[in-house]
Scaffold this motif. Structure first.
Motif, PDB file in Angstrom:
ATOM      1  N   UNK A 149     -56.023  -9.244  -0.484  1.00  0.00           N
ATOM      2  CA  UNK A 149     -55.481  -8.507  -1.624  1.00  0.00           C
ATOM      3  C   UNK A 149     -53.958  -8.400  -1.526  1.00  0.00           C
ATOM      4  N   UNK A 150     -53.461  -8.100  -0.319  1.00  0.00           N
ATOM      5  CA  UNK A 150     -52.016  -7.978  -0.125  1.00  0.00           C
ATOM      6  C   UNK A 150     -51.320  -9.315  -0.363  1.00  0.00           C
ATOM      7  N   UNK A 151     -51.927 -10.382   0.118  1.00  0.00           N
ATOM      8  CA  UNK A 151     -51.388 -11.728  -0.091  1.00  0.00           C
ATOM      9  C   UNK A 151     -51.361 -12.057  -1.586  1.00  0.00           C
ATOM     10  N   UNK A 152     -52.461 -11.759  -2.265  1.00  0.00           N
ATOM     11  CA  UNK A 152     -52.562 -12.019  -3.701  1.00  0.00           C
ATOM     12  C   UNK A 152     -51.510 -11.234  -4.479  1.00  0.00           C
ATOM     13  N   UNK A 153     -51.359  -9.956  -4.157  1.00  0.00           N
ATOM     14  CA  UNK A 153     -50.385  -9.120  -4.873  1.00  0.00           C
ATOM     15  C   UNK A 153     -48.971  -9.660  -4.700  1.00  0.00           C
ATOM     16  N   UNK A 154     -48.631 -10.068  -3.477  1.00  0.00           N
ATOM     17  CA  UNK A 154     -47.274 -10.558  -3.210  1.00  0.00           C
ATOM     18  C   UNK A 154     -47.006 -11.879  -3.920  1.00  0.00           C
ATOM     19  N   UNK A 155     -47.931 -12.823  -3.802  1.00  0.00           N
ATOM     20  CA  UNK A 155     -47.707 -14.144  -4.407  1.00  0.00           C
ATOM     21  C   UNK A 155     -47.734 -14.073  -5.935  1.00  0.00           C
ATOM     22  N   UNK A 156     -48.660 -13.304  -6.476  1.00  0.00           N
ATOM     23  CA  UNK A 156     -48.736 -13.190  -7.936  1.00  0.00           C
ATOM     24  C   UNK A 156     -47.512 -12.476  -8.493  1.00  0.00           C
ATOM     25  N   UNK A 157     -46.990 -11.497  -7.759  1.00  0.00           N
ATOM     26  CA  UNK A 157     -45.797 -10.777  -8.216  1.00  0.00           C
ATOM     27  C   UNK A 157     -44.565 -11.673  -8.217  1.00  0.00           C
ATOM     28  N   UNK A 158     -44.561 -12.685  -7.360  1.00  0.00           N
ATOM     29  CA  UNK A 158     -43.404 -13.584  -7.274  1.00  0.00           C
ATOM     30  C   UNK A 158     -43.368 -14.599  -8.414  1.00  0.00           C
ATOM     31  N   UNK A 159     -44.530 -14.956  -8.969  1.00  0.00           N
ATOM     32  CA  UNK A 159     -44.583 -16.040  -9.956  1.00  0.00           C
ATOM     33  C   UNK A 159     -43.708 -15.799 -11.191  1.00  0.00           C
ATOM     34  N   UNK A 160     -43.750 -14.618 -11.823  1.00  0.00           N
ATOM     35  CA  UNK A 160     -42.887 -14.427 -12.997  1.00  0.00           C
ATOM     36  C   UNK A 160     -41.405 -14.565 -12.669  1.00  0.00           C
ATOM     37  N   UNK A 161     -41.021 -14.179 -11.466  1.00  0.00           N
ATOM     38  CA  UNK A 161     -39.613 -14.305 -11.072  1.00  0.00           C
ATOM     39  C   UNK A 161     -39.241 -15.756 -10.812  1.00  0.00           C
ATOM     40  N   UNK A 162     -40.156 -16.529 -10.247  1.00  0.00           N
ATOM     41  CA  UNK A 162     -39.900 -17.961 -10.073  1.00  0.00           C
ATOM     42  C   UNK A 162     -39.741 -18.634 -11.433  1.00  0.00           C
ATOM     43  N   UNK A 163     -40.559 -18.217 -12.377  1.00  0.00           N
ATOM     44  CA  UNK A 163     -40.459 -18.756 -13.737  1.00  0.00           C
ATOM     45  C   UNK A 163     -39.105 -18.407 -14.350  1.00  0.00           C
ATOM     46  N   UNK A 164     -38.674 -17.168 -14.148  1.00  0.00           N
ATOM     47  CA  UNK A 164     -37.380 -16.735 -14.676  1.00  0.00           C
ATOM     48  C   UNK A 164     -36.225 -17.500 -14.031  1.00  0.00           C
ATOM     49  N   UNK A 165     -36.308 -17.699 -12.722  1.00  0.00           N
ATOM     50  CA  UNK A 165     -35.258 -18.443 -12.015  1.00  0.00           C
ATOM     51  C   UNK A 165     -35.197 -19.892 -12.503  1.00  0.00           C
ATOM     52  N   UNK A 166     -36.356 -20.471 -12.763  1.00  0.00           N
ATOM     53  CA  UNK A 166     -36.390 -21.843 -13.277  1.00  0.00           C
ATOM     54  C   UNK A 166     -35.765 -21.903 -14.671  1.00  0.00           C
TER      55      UNK A 166
END
Length: 409
Positions: A149-166
């Protein structure tokens, strides 16, 4: 008796109660002091800093305390609302210390994930995900579930920011664009896998959820839902990565398009056009470059017209932009844009806005000399309607509508 001396006597007395009880009592004592500050109205900064220090002391005695994490959040929120700018950083520092002392403090792990996600710290989120991945393989099923769950929360939370950076890199660096697109795809694949794994565990044993803090369960579900919501965008990014890796002409076209965008921002119109044309020479189907070529013509034509310089050149550029935007609309309606991180509806909507803006500029420059005014006004209205339908939040389209409503064509 001075407060510091009294505190020392209390702590000393607790030593006689046994190690475990002493630690719990000491933690409760320091948390009690911090709670008073958290519940106070506008306490002085020195008192707030002391309260954070007290919570850190409590955590040193009871590293797994979920209550300490909850109180830490309340104190940080209260202090921030009262204007203490350093509160959030003190909260993060305390959470990191809690995890160092007790990696299985899932409440602290969730709180730190939320903190980093709010700030777009993708590096920090990646580090937390890596730690959680290690923990998932190092204990029993309950620990594994919480770690997933902790791994999922961290990785999923990062995706919108990676999209924004791209997205931001579209006007800056092609290499960053390729890097973020690859990172996004890899992250999305991992999030899907983690979501599937946690769903499988809870389907097999619904009662296992009680071992994870409710906030962690909720955070992972919400973050994963947000991250995986747009499957079409994820497929477009994956397709972009495949094409960029396998087709050198396409990759070069994208690189030149991004260079053109960087020049266009600087209003270096001739340079921007050269980059866009170069991109199309490498990859003629790159509708993104064709659209930006029309944008460059429009911006330069509008700038010349606004400055009252060389109206003939301005009209020529605006007519060229009009033809370019019209061609892009026809092409993009069938194929969509090829560079991701701008959704197809937004891309097409912004192109309709460009066409409408170009027609409005031609009308302003040519005035009574403009031929076929009635037909062009119908085209303007149709383009504006499509722009607002496809991209309701588009600023240019809203401004054009406001101006048209007030002044007409």
């Amino acid at each position: 008796m001075k407060t510091s001396r009294l505190a020392a006597l209390i702590v000393s007395a607790l030593l006689f109660s046994g190690c475990g009880l002493f630690k719990q009592k000491a933690a409760d004592y320091y948390l009690g002091k911090a709670r008073k500050t958290a519940e106070s109205r506008n306490p002085p900064q020195a008192e707030v800093e002391s309260a954070f220090a007290n919570i850190e002391k409590a955590i040193s005695y009871d590293p797994g305390s979920a209550y300490a994490v909850e109180l830490l959040g309340r104190l940080a929120d209260s202090a921030s609302q009262n204007g203490f700018s350093g509160a959030q950083e003190l909260e993060a520092s305390a959470l990191k210390k809690a995890l160092t002392a007790s990696p299985l403090n899932w409440s602290a792990r969730e709180a730190l994930t939320t903190f980093l996600a709010a700030r777009g710290d993708t590096g920090g989120l990646e580090a937390l995900a890596g730690q959680a991945q290690e923990l998932a393989g190092a204990g029993g099923e309950e620990q594994r579930y919480c770690a997933l769950l902790a791994d999922l929360a961290a990785r999923a939370s990062a995706l919108p920011w990676l999209e924004s950076e791209a997205y931001l890199s579209l006007n800056k660096s092609a290499e960053t664009l390729f890097e973020k697109a690859s990172a996004y795809e890899a992250g999305a694949v991992k999030v899907r896998a983690l979501k599937g794994e946690t769903d499988k565990i809870t389907a097999k044993d619904p009662g296992i959820k009680k071992y994870a803090p409710a906030a962690l369960v909720s955070a992972s579900e919400v973050a994963a839902g947000d991250a995986l919501r747009d499957s079409e965008a994820m497929e477009a990014i994956a397709g972009f990565n495949v094409r960029a890796a396998s087709d050198k002409a396409f990759r070069k076209g994208v690189e030149l398009t991004v260079q053109g965008n960087a020049s266009l921002i600087k209003k270096e119109y001739a340079q921007a056009r050269a980059f866009y044309q170069g991109a199309l020479n490498y990859y003629p189907a790159l509708v993104d470059a064709r659209r930006q070529l029309a944008e460059a013509d429009f911006q330069e034509g509008a700038a010349l017209a606004a400055a009252g310089e060389n109206q003939k050149a301005a009209v020529k550029l605006l007519n060229k932009a009009y033809g370019g935007a019209t061609a892009v609309i026809a092409e993009a309606s069938k194929t969509g844009n090829l560079i991701p991180f701008v959704k197809p509806a937004k891309f097409l909507g912004e192109t309709y806005s460009l066409k409408a803006a170009d027609l409005a500029a031609l009308r302003a420059v040519e005035g009574a000399r403009l031929r076929n005014t009635a037909r062009l006004e119908r085209e303007f209205k149709a383009a504006l309607d499509e722009a607002l339908k496809l991209n309701p939040e588009g600023r240019l389209a809203r401004e054009l509508l406001e101006r048209y409503t007030k002044d007409g064509f």
